[in-house]
Design a protein around this motif. Sequence first.
Motif, PDB file in Angstrom:
ATOM      1  N   ARG A  88       0.828  -1.207   0.000  1.00 53.35           N
ATOM      2  CA  ARG A  88       0.000   0.000   0.000  1.00 53.35           C
ATOM      3  C   ARG A  88       0.863   1.257   0.000  1.00 53.35           C
ATOM      4  O   ARG A  88       0.587   2.213  -0.727  1.00 53.35           O
ATOM      5  N   LEU A  89       1.925   1.238   0.796  1.00 53.15           N
ATOM      6  CA  LEU A  89       2.827   2.393   0.839  1.00 53.15           C
ATOM      7  C   LEU A  89       3.607   2.540  -0.472  1.00 53.15           C
ATOM      8  O   LEU A  89       3.860   3.660  -0.924  1.00 53.15           O
ATOM      9  N   LEU A  95       7.824   4.543  -0.851  1.00 50.97           N
ATOM     10  CA  LEU A  95       8.940   3.667  -0.490  1.00 50.97           C
ATOM     11  C   LEU A  95       9.940   3.590  -1.634  1.00 50.97           C
ATOM     12  O   LEU A  95       9.578   3.710  -2.802  1.00 50.97           O
ATOM     13  N   TYR A  96      11.206   3.361  -1.283  1.00 50.21           N
ATOM     14  CA  TYR A  96      12.210   3.137  -2.315  1.00 50.21           C
ATOM     15  C   TYR A  96      13.211   2.092  -1.828  1.00 50.21           C
ATOM     16  O   TYR A  96      13.460   1.972  -0.622  1.00 50.21           O
ATOM     17  N   PRO A  97      13.774   1.299  -2.744  1.00 52.34           N
ATOM     18  CA  PRO A  97      14.742   0.274  -2.354  1.00 52.34           C
ATOM     19  C   PRO A  97      16.087   0.893  -2.016  1.00 52.34           C
ATOM     20  O   PRO A  97      16.493   1.901  -2.597  1.00 52.34           O
ATOM     21  N   CYS A  98      16.783   0.269  -1.075  1.00 53.54           N
ATOM     22  CA  CYS A  98      18.074   0.792  -0.618  1.00 53.54           C
ATOM     23  C   CYS A  98      19.038  -0.361  -0.371  1.00 53.54           C
ATOM     24  O   CYS A  98      18.677  -1.361   0.266  1.00 53.54           O
ATOM     25  N   TRP A 136      13.689  -1.663   2.130  1.00 51.22           N
ATOM     26  CA  TRP A 136      12.729  -0.654   1.672  1.00 51.22           C
ATOM     27  C   TRP A 136      12.645   0.461   2.706  1.00 51.22           C
ATOM     28  O   TRP A 136      12.345   0.232   3.872  1.00 51.22           O
ATOM     29  N   ARG A 137      12.943   1.664   2.255  1.00 50.48           N
ATOM     30  CA  ARG A 137      12.898   2.841   3.116  1.00 50.48           C
ATOM     31  C   ARG A 137      11.704   3.720   2.743  1.00 50.48           C
ATOM     32  O   ARG A 137      11.280   3.745   1.593  1.00 50.48           O
ATOM     33  N   ILE A 138      11.211   4.453   3.722  1.00 52.61           N
ATOM     34  CA  ILE A 138      10.135   5.397   3.460  1.00 52.61           C
ATOM     35  C   ILE A 138      10.727   6.764   3.151  1.00 52.61           C
ATOM     36  O   ILE A 138      11.681   7.213   3.811  1.00 52.61           O
ATOM     37  N   ASP A 139      10.224   7.401   2.132  1.00 54.51           N
ATOM     38  CA  ASP A 139      10.612   8.767   1.809  1.00 54.51           C
ATOM     39  C   ASP A 139       9.882   9.660   2.812  1.00 54.51           C
ATOM     40  O   ASP A 139       8.719  10.017   2.625  1.00 54.51           O
TER      41      ASP A 139
END
Length: 278
Positions: A88-89, A95-98, A136-139
């Motif tokens: 959902r996010l 979200l973006y991969p890191c 996965w990090r949140i912006d």
Amino acid sequence: MTIVTRFAPSPTGKLHLGHAFSAIRSHDRARGDGGSFLLRIEDIDGTRSRPDHVAGIVQDLQWLGLEWDGDVLFQSSRLDRYAAALERLKAMGLLYPCICTRADIAASGSAPHGPSGAIYPGTCRGAAVDESGAAWRIDMAAAVARCGLLDWTDELAGVQRADPLAHGDVVLARKDAPASYHLAVTVDDAFQGVTHVVRGRDLFDATHVHRLLQCLLDLPMPIYRHHALLTDADGRRLAKRDGAPTLTSLREQGVDGRRLADDLRAGRLPIGFGVPNA
């Protein structure tokens, strides 16, 4: 409103006096108003969680005279719920991969410090990153812009203005941990209908992130109560890594668990330990 609280330990080691103090605070907050007290086992760290520690947690709580309502909830049974929240996010573009490691962040001269240590400098944000094995990090800036200003209430500290930006782009999932503490605890508190989160003051700052996730995922906001921490005679908080005495060892020494619980309620602690101030 029927009050619902919970105690949610991780079975990565044995409980100590600090855990007992927190469990008692949560148990008594609910029972004092005729509410429900729940037990949740946060066992999604597959490399460190052990079944024998789960059994020890149950025995320790029973020894203290604490009883919980309903079945024990295991986070390992709810991985699909965390995955759904992550999707959902992602669909919101938040979200973006890191692929950065802790060492990479520590070595970065551009990494400022926040409540939880070094803040991620955003190296992978907007970069072309292979999602295989990535975290996965949140912006955080984009997420805060979506929700705007948010408040939350602590029964001891009063109304707080949420400041999730101070934590930077926190990790919400890794390959070896399908959900971070931030994500799993937020989703589970809502699922279990927890109305009052009673936990140690060391988690006070994390609540700013949890409040944001509640907004993004349309989840209810509980009332919080961050109690003081038990310390040793030198004022250091009790922790597993510092060899704090375990409840199992006290139980095996013949200590009366119910009497110990009553002593903790009254601020009377074994010799060599400090007294909490709230």
